[in-house]
Structure formats: structure tokens, C-alpha cells
Write a protein that holds these residues in place. Structure first.
Motif, short mmCIF file in Angstrom:
data_model
loop_
_atom_site.label_atom_id
_atom_site.label_comp_id
_atom_site.label_asym_id
_atom_site.label_seq_id
_atom_site.Cartn_x
_atom_site.Cartn_y
_atom_site.Cartn_z
N GLU A 182 1.19 6.69 -1.96
CA GLU A 182 0.09 5.73 -1.30
C GLU A 182 -0.38 4.78 -2.65
O GLU A 182 -0.29 5.88 -3.67
CB GLU A 182 -0.84 7.18 -0.86
CG GLU A 182 -2.42 5.35 -0.59
CD GLU A 182 -2.63 5.83 0.26
OE1 GLU A 182 -4.02 5.78 0.27
OE2 GLU A 182 -2.90 7.45 0.01
N ARG A 203 -2.71 2.89 -4.52
CA ARG A 203 -4.64 2.36 -4.32
C ARG A 203 -5.20 1.95 -5.72
O ARG A 203 -5.15 1.84 -7.01
CB ARG A 203 -5.24 3.84 -4.61
CG ARG A 203 -5.12 4.56 -2.89
CD ARG A 203 -5.56 6.10 -3.29
NE ARG A 203 -5.60 6.96 -2.42
CZ ARG A 203 -6.19 7.71 -2.34
NH1 ARG A 203 -6.32 8.78 -3.41
NH2 ARG A 203 -5.38 8.73 -1.60
N GLU A 226 8.47 3.83 -1.42
CA GLU A 226 9.17 4.12 -1.14
C GLU A 226 10.40 4.53 -2.74
O GLU A 226 10.48 3.91 -2.76
CB GLU A 226 9.70 3.84 0.04
CG GLU A 226 8.53 3.93 1.02
CD GLU A 226 8.73 5.33 1.16
OE1 GLU A 226 9.18 6.42 0.94
OE2 GLU A 226 7.20 6.20 2.14
N THR A 283 0.94 -1.15 0.18
CA THR A 283 0.16 -0.16 -0.34
C THR A 283 1.00 1.33 -0.29
O THR A 283 0.19 1.68 -0.39
CB THR A 283 -0.89 0.32 1.22
OG1 THR A 283 -0.29 -0.29 2.43
CG2 THR A 283 -1.89 -0.94 1.40
N ARG A 284 2.52 1.15 -0.19
CA ARG A 284 3.03 2.30 0.06
C ARG A 284 4.24 2.10 -0.84
O ARG A 284 4.56 0.83 -0.78
CB ARG A 284 3.18 2.48 1.26
CG ARG A 284 4.30 3.89 1.48
CD ARG A 284 4.11 4.33 3.20
NE ARG A 284 4.84 5.56 3.21
CZ ARG A 284 5.32 6.46 3.80
NH1 ARG A 284 3.93 6.82 4.23
NH2 ARG A 284 5.66 7.78 4.27
N GLY A 323 7.74 -2.86 -0.25
CA GLY A 323 7.62 -1.39 -1.25
C GLY A 323 8.23 -0.75 -1.60
O GLY A 323 8.74 0.69 -1.35
N SER A 359 1.35 10.43 -4.17
CA SER A 359 1.99 11.39 -3.90
C SER A 359 2.04 11.73 -2.32
O SER A 359 0.83 12.42 -2.44
CB SER A 359 2.36 12.52 -4.79
OG SER A 359 3.88 12.83 -3.74
N LEU A 360 2.85 11.53 -1.23
CA LEU A 360 2.50 11.61 -0.17
C LEU A 360 3.31 13.56 -0.01
O LEU A 360 3.34 13.99 1.30
CB LEU A 360 2.98 10.32 1.13
CG LEU A 360 2.35 8.99 0.72
CD1 LEU A 360 2.23 8.60 1.87
CD2 LEU A 360 0.84 9.02 1.56
N SER A 414 7.92 9.27 -1.92
CA SER A 414 6.60 8.65 -1.46
C SER A 414 5.53 8.56 -2.02
O SER A 414 4.58 9.33 -2.15
CB SER A 414 6.50 8.77 0.18
OG SER A 414 8.60 8.41 0.78
#
Length: 129
Positions: A28, A30, A13, A10-11, A105, A42-43, A26
Motif C-alpha cells: 500500500e 501512503r 506490485e 495507491t498500490r 502501479g 507490505s500487504l 504487494s
């Protein structure tokens, strides 16, 4: 479009960010309800996002090509970023800059050269004129 390629966690990097967007590190992950596409939000900048697909849904065997060439490990997920181009508009995949994602991830964007790695591979072109 079907694939046996794993969808990343789910993430996501990316230590070096994306080409041209080094601060976008970073994301997320989906999955889109259809199961065919993945939204990367983008986080680092919530206004920035991409739609991606498992590489083998765009070109069968693409992940194996990268593993054989030493660009990816056998347990990685390979994603390609999608875009809309042209008139009439068509969806294309960036096979020159795939994202290679480890099971934990972490990943990186590759920069591949050669005609076998087009920047704008038409998605769903098989059987269309």
C-alpha cells in the motif's frame, strides 16, 4: 527537496519482490502528509514497511540518469528506500536499488552497480558539514 517525479498509485506490485525479501510483493502506498516522503506498507506482511522518497528529491536528475541509461521508461516513477545509519544517525537513500514504478502501479527493484549508485547516499547533505 522538490521533485516533478510522479508518485505511484495507491498500490505497488513488485513481481519479483524486494532484494532479500522476495515474498514482499504487494504494498500500500501512503504519502506522508509533508508530501516529501512515501510510506510503503507490505500487504503480504503488515509488520513490514519502508519509507521511500521520489528519487529526484534525493538527487536531482537521478530519474533522467536512469531513463538515459535505459533502466527506466520516461513515464515511470522512481523511488528510493530510506534508512537511518551511523553515529550520529543520518538518513540515507539506497541509490543502488531504486524502485521503478509504471503508471499502473507495477514495478521492480533494480540492482545497479558503480560508484554513481551508492547504497547509502546521505539525504540532505548539500551544504552540511
Amino acid at each position: 527537496m522538490t521533485s516533478s517525479t510522479a508518485v505511484p498509485p495507491t498500490r505497488l506490485e513488485l513481481a519479483d519482490g524486494l532484494v532479500g525479501l522476495p515474498a514482499a510483493r504487494s504494498f500500500e502506498v501512503r504519502p506522508v502528509p509533508s508530501g516529501e516522503l512515501i510510506e510503503l506498507v507490505s500487504l503480504d506482511d503488515p509488520d513490514l514497511g519502508f519509507v521511500a522518497a521520489p528519487a529526484d528529491t534525493v538527487r536531482a536528475g537521478y530519474t533522467s540518469e536512469l531513463v538515459t541509461a535505459g533502466f527506466a521508461a520516461a513515464d515511470t516513477a522512481v523511488l528510493v528506500l530510506l534508512a537511518v545509519h551511523g553515529d550520529p544517525p543520518m538518513v540515507t537513500a539506497n541509490l543502488a536499488g531504486p524502485l521503478v514504478v509504471a503508471p499502473d502501479g507495477t514495478g521492480r527493484q533494480l540492482v545497479l552497480e558503480g560508484t554513481q549508485f551508492p547504497l547509502h547516499e546521505r539525504v540532505g547533505a548539500a551544504g552540511q558539514g
